[in-house]
Scaffold this motif. Structure first.
Motif, PDB file in Angstrom:
ATOM      1  N   ASN A   1      -7.157   1.901  17.636  1.00 41.62           N
ATOM      2  CA  ASN A   1      -7.828   0.670  17.201  1.00 41.62           C
ATOM      3  C   ASN A   1      -6.776  -0.439  17.147  1.00 41.62           C
ATOM      4  O   ASN A   1      -6.099  -0.642  16.141  1.00 41.62           O
ATOM      5  CB  ASN A   1      -8.481   0.883  15.833  1.00 41.62           C
ATOM      6  CG  ASN A   1      -9.340  -0.311  15.438  1.00 41.62           C
ATOM      7  OD1 ASN A   1      -9.472  -1.274  16.193  1.00 41.62           O
ATOM      8  ND2 ASN A   1      -9.921  -0.259  14.254  1.00 41.62           N
ATOM      9  N   THR A   2      -6.659  -1.189  18.248  1.00 40.68           N
ATOM     10  CA  THR A   2      -5.639  -2.246  18.344  1.00 40.68           C
ATOM     11  C   THR A   2      -6.252  -3.632  18.425  1.00 40.68           C
ATOM     12  O   THR A   2      -5.607  -4.569  18.917  1.00 40.68           O
ATOM     13  CB  THR A   2      -4.752  -1.993  19.576  1.00 40.68           C
ATOM     14  OG1 THR A   2      -5.579  -1.958  20.739  1.00 40.68           O
ATOM     15  CG2 THR A   2      -3.979  -0.698  19.421  1.00 40.68           C
ATOM     16  N   GLY A   3      -7.463  -3.782  18.020  1.00 43.40           N
ATOM     17  CA  GLY A   3      -8.076  -5.110  17.991  1.00 43.40           C
ATOM     18  C   GLY A   3      -8.693  -5.530  19.303  1.00 43.40           C
ATOM     19  O   GLY A   3      -8.595  -6.700  19.674  1.00 43.40           O
TER      20      GLY A   3
ATOM     21  N   ILE B   1      -6.405   5.926  12.503  1.00 43.39           N
ATOM     22  CA  ILE B   1      -7.037   5.040  13.479  1.00 43.39           C
ATOM     23  C   ILE B   1      -6.077   4.619  14.578  1.00 43.39           C
ATOM     24  O   ILE B   1      -6.505   4.034  15.571  1.00 43.39           O
ATOM     25  CB  ILE B   1      -7.629   3.804  12.792  1.00 43.39           C
ATOM     26  CG1 ILE B   1      -6.510   2.983  12.123  1.00 43.39           C
ATOM     27  CG2 ILE B   1      -8.684   4.202  11.781  1.00 43.39           C
ATOM     28  CD1 ILE B   1      -7.008   1.672  11.544  1.00 43.39           C
ATOM     29  N   GLN B   2      -4.745   4.860  14.402  1.00 38.86           N
ATOM     30  CA  GLN B   2      -3.767   4.445  15.404  1.00 38.86           C
ATOM     31  C   GLN B   2      -2.756   5.560  15.621  1.00 38.86           C
ATOM     32  O   GLN B   2      -2.547   6.416  14.765  1.00 38.86           O
ATOM     33  CB  GLN B   2      -3.040   3.166  14.978  1.00 38.86           C
ATOM     34  CG  GLN B   2      -3.879   1.907  15.047  1.00 38.86           C
ATOM     35  CD  GLN B   2      -3.081   0.672  14.675  1.00 38.86           C
ATOM     36  OE1 GLN B   2      -1.967   0.776  14.176  1.00 38.86           O
ATOM     37  NE2 GLN B   2      -3.669  -0.502  14.922  1.00 38.86           N
TER      38      GLN B   2
ATOM     39  N   ILE C   1       5.753   4.464   4.534  1.00 33.00           N
ATOM     40  CA  ILE C   1       7.010   3.977   5.102  1.00 33.00           C
ATOM     41  C   ILE C   1       7.278   4.679   6.418  1.00 33.00           C
ATOM     42  O   ILE C   1       7.756   4.070   7.387  1.00 33.00           O
ATOM     43  CB  ILE C   1       8.158   4.201   4.100  1.00 33.00           C
ATOM     44  CG1 ILE C   1       7.981   3.277   2.885  1.00 33.00           C
ATOM     45  CG2 ILE C   1       9.518   3.936   4.760  1.00 33.00           C
ATOM     46  CD1 ILE C   1       8.972   3.527   1.782  1.00 33.00           C
ATOM     47  N   SER C   2       6.981   5.968   6.471  1.00 28.13           N
ATOM     48  CA  SER C   2       7.243   6.706   7.709  1.00 28.13           C
ATOM     49  C   SER C   2       6.334   6.260   8.842  1.00 28.13           C
ATOM     50  O   SER C   2       6.638   6.513  10.010  1.00 28.13           O
ATOM     51  CB  SER C   2       7.053   8.213   7.463  1.00 28.13           C
ATOM     52  OG  SER C   2       5.699   8.495   7.128  1.00 28.13           O
ATOM     53  N   ARG C   3       5.275   5.574   8.541  1.00 28.61           N
ATOM     54  CA  ARG C   3       4.365   5.100   9.574  1.00 28.61           C
ATOM     55  C   ARG C   3       4.846   3.803  10.215  1.00 28.61           C
ATOM     56  O   ARG C   3       4.254   3.342  11.177  1.00 28.61           O
ATOM     57  CB  ARG C   3       2.956   4.877   9.004  1.00 28.61           C
ATOM     58  CG  ARG C   3       2.290   6.142   8.485  1.00 28.61           C
ATOM     59  CD  ARG C   3       2.113   7.167   9.580  1.00 28.61           C
ATOM     60  NE  ARG C   3       1.189   6.712  10.604  1.00 28.61           N
ATOM     61  CZ  ARG C   3       0.893   7.375  11.698  1.00 28.61           C
ATOM     62  NH1 ARG C   3       1.511   8.536  11.941  1.00 28.61           N
ATOM     63  NH2 ARG C   3       0.041   6.900  12.588  1.00 28.61           N
ATOM     64  N   TYR C   4       5.902   3.191   9.652  1.00 25.04           N
ATOM     65  CA  TYR C   4       6.462   1.986  10.277  1.00 25.04           C
ATOM     66  C   TYR C   4       7.463   2.445  11.339  1.00 25.04           C
ATOM     67  O   TYR C   4       8.486   3.073  11.032  1.00 25.04           O
ATOM     68  CB  TYR C   4       7.167   1.096   9.251  1.00 25.04           C
ATOM     69  CG  TYR C   4       7.657  -0.207   9.850  1.00 25.04           C
ATOM     70  CD1 TYR C   4       6.793  -1.276  10.040  1.00 25.04           C
ATOM     71  CD2 TYR C   4       8.986  -0.360  10.234  1.00 25.04           C
ATOM     72  CE1 TYR C   4       7.233  -2.463  10.604  1.00 25.04           C
ATOM     73  CE2 TYR C   4       9.434  -1.536  10.796  1.00 25.04           C
ATOM     74  CZ  TYR C   4       8.546  -2.585  10.978  1.00 25.04           C
ATOM     75  OH  TYR C   4       8.991  -3.760  11.543  1.00 25.04           O
TER      76      TYR C   4
ATOM     77  N   PHE D   1       3.706  -1.388  12.223  1.00 25.96           N
ATOM     78  CA  PHE D   1       3.162  -0.392  11.295  1.00 25.96           C
ATOM     79  C   PHE D   1       1.982   0.325  11.978  1.00 25.96           C
ATOM     80  O   PHE D   1       1.063  -0.327  12.478  1.00 25.96           O
ATOM     81  CB  PHE D   1       2.693  -1.073  10.006  1.00 25.96           C
ATOM     82  CG  PHE D   1       2.162  -0.107   8.981  1.00 25.96           C
ATOM     83  CD1 PHE D   1       3.018   0.659   8.209  1.00 25.96           C
ATOM     84  CD2 PHE D   1       0.794   0.042   8.805  1.00 25.96           C
ATOM     85  CE1 PHE D   1       2.526   1.552   7.274  1.00 25.96           C
ATOM     86  CE2 PHE D   1       0.305   0.933   7.873  1.00 25.96           C
ATOM     87  CZ  PHE D   1       1.171   1.684   7.104  1.00 25.96           C
ATOM     88  N   ILE D   2       2.062   1.647  11.985  1.00 29.87           N
ATOM     89  CA  ILE D   2       1.025   2.470  12.626  1.00 29.87           C
ATOM     90  C   ILE D   2       0.090   2.979  11.543  1.00 29.87           C
ATOM     91  O   ILE D   2       0.489   3.772  10.676  1.00 29.87           O
ATOM     92  CB  ILE D   2       1.661   3.654  13.390  1.00 29.87           C
ATOM     93  CG1 ILE D   2       2.788   3.154  14.322  1.00 29.87           C
ATOM     94  CG2 ILE D   2       0.597   4.392  14.172  1.00 29.87           C
ATOM     95  CD1 ILE D   2       2.345   2.157  15.339  1.00 29.87           C
TER      96      ILE D   2
END
Length: 459
Positions: free
Chosen positions: A39-41, A59-60, A22-25, A54-55
């Motif tokens: 890594n953003t595509g 990887i992000q 949750i804290s990563r949102y 969401f992080i």
């Protein structure tokens, strides 16, 4: 380790894991841009303005770019104009990071991690270069007089360069423009002198117009004064004539008024006498009307009242007779209706009895009629007997020659004829359209008589 502790540890680990997820949102405020990198595509960064993302851990990662406007003071000096005249152009620019998708990506690539001072220095360098370029394409007159065109050229050149680093121009404010040679000051003096000369000419022109107007006003005043004086004298003369005419007219009106007053007085006296006579006539007429009304009230009114009373009594008597007749008619109608209903009931019951009797006789109407006659037989016989029962014979004289063929005397024949005068029972049945049974009526005498007559003829 007991299962309970394992469950508790699993719950704690799951809770910590959920809270970390949750804290990563991350939610993006309205005054910032959320930049997700890693890594953003396929792209170098993902920029979000408003909303959230969401992080993914490991990887992000993320950072924010502030949208707060930056004010930059760009006091450009010794800039060469198109006329090769160096000018000083003090300006103040307001810039900020753009929220356009392409500009946000440029800002994420070139400005992420820089402080506000660094961004300000970078923008100032760009602004100085573009400002010199714009001044080099314009003359001093255009820069000084046509400020809209000057600001339009600055915006057009500066915005294209600022967009490359993710910035946009918000506002431009240009203050006083100066040059080393004093060309702008000379232009100002020339304009001021021109304005002063034009003002002097205008003042002189207005003075001339004022003097001419003053002279024309004095002339008009004298003319108007003379005309007014002449008009005043003429008015006084006319006024005196009007006064004389008014006096004559007044005396004439007074004489006419006196004559009218005397005539009116005479007329009023005559009218007073006329009204007095008319009043006396009305009084006599009223007295005659009063006498007539008295006579009418004493004689005619009682007769009218008596007439109305008699008419009302006659109408009441007629109404009473009509009501009595209506009541008698209703009574007769009710009586006849009751008799009709009674007769209807009697006939209905008789018809029902006859119908039952016919059914009892096997459906043969003649047998049913015979049964009815059998019931009435004693009454019929009684009627035959009563026919000669009350005959009172005081005296019978019989001349009997003793000459009868069958050996009967005349007295016997008289008694037999008397009995034969009563209709036989069989004849009564025949008149009713019925025949008595043979055991009640015996042999038919008519048939015997006819048979005897036939035999005698044969002989």
């Amino acid at each position: 380790m007991s299962p309970f502790y394992l469950i508790v540890i699993a719950v704690v680990v799951g809770f910590v894991l959920i809270m970390s997820l949750i804290s990563r949102y991350k939610r993006c405020p309205s005054d910032k841009i959320l930049v997700v990198y890693g890594n953003t595509g396929g792209s170098s960064a993902k920029c979000i303005h408003g909303g959230g993302a969401f992080i993914w851990p490991v990887i992000q990662d993320f950072a924010f770019l502030s949208l707060t406007p930056i004010s930059i003071e760009a006091n450009l000096t010794n800039a060469l104009s198109r006329q090769n005249i160096r000018v000083d152009v003090p300006c103040r620019f307001t810039v900020g990071i753009s929220t356009d998708s392409d500009s946000m990506n440029n800002a994420a690539e070139r400005l992420l991690g820089l402080t506000s001072d660094h961004i300000q220095e970078l923008a100032r360098d760009i602004l100085f270069g573009q400002l010199r370029l714009v001044i080099a394409t314009m003359s001093i007159e255009e820069i000084n007089s046509d400020r809209d065109k000057f600001l339009e050229n600055i915006s057009k050149n500066v915005e294209a360069e600022l967009k490359k680093v993710g910035l946009k121009l918000i506002n431009v404010n240009v203050t006083d423009i100066r040059d080393e040679s004093g060309y702008i000051i000379a232009l100002g003096r020339e304009a001021a002198a021109k304005a002063i000369n034009e003002a002097k000419v205008s003042v002189a022109e207005q003075d001339k117009i004022g003097e001419i107007g003053k002279a024309e006003a004095e002339r008009d005043t004298r003319i108007k004064t003379s005309q007014a004086n002449a008009t005043a004298v003429q008015g006084e003369n006319y006024a005196q004539i009007d006064v004389a005419n008014s006096d004559a007219l007044r005396r004439e009106k007074e004489a006419e008024a006196l004559k009218i007053a005397i005539s009116a007085e005479k007329v009023q006296q005559a009218k007073a006498l006329q009204e007095a006579y008319a009043a006396e006539k009305q009084a006599e007429t009223a007295r005659a009307e009063r006498e007539r009304a008295t006579q009418q009230a004493n004689v005619i009114v009682p007769q009218e009242i008596e007439k109305q009373r008699r008419i009302i009594e006659a109408q009441a008597e007629a109404e009473k007779i009509r009501e009595n007749a209506r009541g008698e008619a209703d009574a007769i109608y009710a009586k006849m209706e009751a008799e009709a209903k009674g007769l209807y009931e009697i006939l209905t019951k008789q018809a029902e009895g006859y119908d039952r009797m016919v059914k009892a006789a096997g459906g043969d109407p003649k047998s049913a009629y015979q049964l009815l006659l059998i019931e009435k037989l004693p009454e019929l016989i009684r009627t035959q007997v009563e026919a000669i029962k009350n005959i009172k014979i005081d005296k019978i004289t019989v001349w009997d020659g003793n000459n009868s063929k069958d050996g009967k005397t005349s007295t016997a024949n008289f008694i037999s004829g008397l009995m034969n005068s009563v209709p036989p029972l069989n004849d009564l049945f025949n008149m009713a359209g019925l025949n008595l049974p043979e055991y009640l009526r015996g042999k038919d005498r008519a048939i015997e008589t006819k048979t005897v007559e036939i035999k005698e003829e044969e002989k």
